[in-house]
Design a protein around this motif. Sequence first.
Motif, short mmCIF file in Angstrom:
data_model
loop_
_atom_site.label_atom_id
_atom_site.label_comp_id
_atom_site.label_asym_id
_atom_site.label_seq_id
_atom_site.Cartn_x
_atom_site.Cartn_y
_atom_site.Cartn_z
N UNK A 18 -35.75 24.58 1.28
CA UNK A 18 -37.04 24.90 1.91
C UNK A 18 -36.87 25.12 3.40
N UNK A 19 -35.99 24.33 4.02
CA UNK A 19 -35.73 24.48 5.46
C UNK A 19 -35.10 25.84 5.75
N UNK A 20 -34.30 26.33 4.82
CA UNK A 20 -33.68 27.64 4.99
C UNK A 20 -34.64 28.78 4.64
N UNK A 21 -35.76 28.43 4.02
CA UNK A 21 -36.70 29.46 3.60
C UNK A 21 -36.17 30.31 2.47
N UNK A 48 -24.77 24.65 0.47
CA UNK A 48 -25.17 25.94 -0.09
C UNK A 48 -26.66 26.19 0.10
N UNK A 49 -27.46 25.14 -0.01
CA UNK A 49 -28.91 25.29 0.11
C UNK A 49 -29.34 25.58 1.54
N UNK A 50 -28.76 24.87 2.51
CA UNK A 50 -29.17 25.08 3.90
C UNK A 50 -28.77 26.46 4.40
N UNK A 51 -27.75 27.05 3.74
CA UNK A 51 -27.33 28.41 4.11
C UNK A 51 -27.98 29.48 3.21
N UNK A 52 -28.76 29.05 2.23
CA UNK A 52 -29.41 30.00 1.34
C UNK A 52 -28.47 30.75 0.43
N UNK A 53 -27.38 30.10 0.03
CA UNK A 53 -26.36 30.74 -0.82
C UNK A 53 -26.72 30.50 -2.29
N UNK A 54 -27.61 31.33 -2.82
CA UNK A 54 -28.16 31.11 -4.16
C UNK A 54 -27.11 31.14 -5.26
N UNK A 56 -40.63 23.72 4.30
CA UNK A 56 -41.02 25.10 4.02
C UNK A 56 -41.95 25.62 5.11
N UNK A 57 -42.85 24.76 5.58
CA UNK A 57 -43.76 25.15 6.66
C UNK A 57 -43.01 25.32 7.97
N UNK A 58 -42.00 24.51 8.17
CA UNK A 58 -41.18 24.63 9.38
C UNK A 58 -40.43 25.95 9.39
N UNK A 59 -39.92 26.36 8.23
CA UNK A 59 -39.14 27.60 8.15
C UNK A 59 -40.02 28.83 8.27
N UNK A 60 -41.28 28.69 7.84
CA UNK A 60 -42.22 29.81 7.96
C UNK A 60 -42.26 30.75 6.78
N UNK A 61 -41.66 30.36 5.65
CA UNK A 61 -41.70 31.21 4.46
C UNK A 61 -42.93 30.84 3.63
N UNK A 62 -43.96 31.65 3.71
CA UNK A 62 -45.22 31.32 3.03
C UNK A 62 -45.06 31.36 1.51
#
Length: 344
Positions: free
Chosen positions: A142-145, A108-114, A173-179
Amino acid sequence: MLHILSSAALTFFLPSLPLLLHPSCFHFQMRRRSRPSTWTTLSPSYIHTSVLDDTHQVGAHGLGFWTDRSAVHEAAAQGRVLQLQQLIEGGAAVNIVAVDSITPLHEACIRGQAQCVRLLLDAGAQVEARNIDGSTPLCDACAAGSLECVKLLLEYGATVNPPLFTFSPLHEACMSGNSECVQLMIDRGAQMEAHDCHYGTPLHVACAREHFDCAKVLLNAGANVNAAKLHETALHHAAKIKNVDLIELLVEFGGNVYARDNLKRKPIHYTIVGSPPYLCLEFYENTPLSLQQLSRVAVRRAVGKRAGEVLTKLGLPSRIIRFLSYMPPQIFHIEPCIGKEGYA
């Protein structure tokens, strides 16, 4: 004698050959985050459940049993909230692990399914579950941003700096690019100098992936601009990817244009002669920073990671505080004064 041993070995292994050639024993799963090592095999402890009888199921980190991908995994990954809720109400295990120790919460986390993340956490999903890489659900969020997933996991007690031998959540988080994720992790105490053996610090990652905003958030929070991985700094990365904006940002924060990596090469050596990055670095090599800029770098280095809270307490004019905070100066708009006759 060797012939006899070989015959005996064949006699023993031949009946097992179909089992050994079963697709599950050679299954490969693609790593879901961009890493230096792209492929990984199954854990040696994994054995397809069809091979095992009821008394030989294998546990994993106390979370459950190895199994094929379950309906809970699928519902969590696809964001099927209603189906997931029905499965949980029907008694489905939320901590069941599949290939590579992946739990439904990881999925769920890697797909961003909150919404699925909240359902799983409310149902008792283990927030610190580790997959085969040692990564936690927070690493995946964090990887999913996914800022929403990150907030949920932190709300349920996720460790910001889990002991890892690879990427930390801040690296991800830095890899995903979501500041925004980067800022949130820093605000919660993420270690900005956490070191990955492949990429280095989170700043190295942000620069290697050309995520300018993430790099700026890290630098404003006090990340070491000259942190080195095999003597390679973030400025080397910026030069390699030929990003002039990043080069200028790093130099403004005190990046050393003369730093040499393990090949004794400076950042400028990774640019093409006459190109914009080359001309930019050549300028900074031949033109020292102004006293104003050097003073800012010195002050920022002195206050370190406390810059955000310290600078506003120094009693300095707002214009100087903005300069020390790398914020653009305020622009004041003066309205023309209109007289009675309607003229300025």
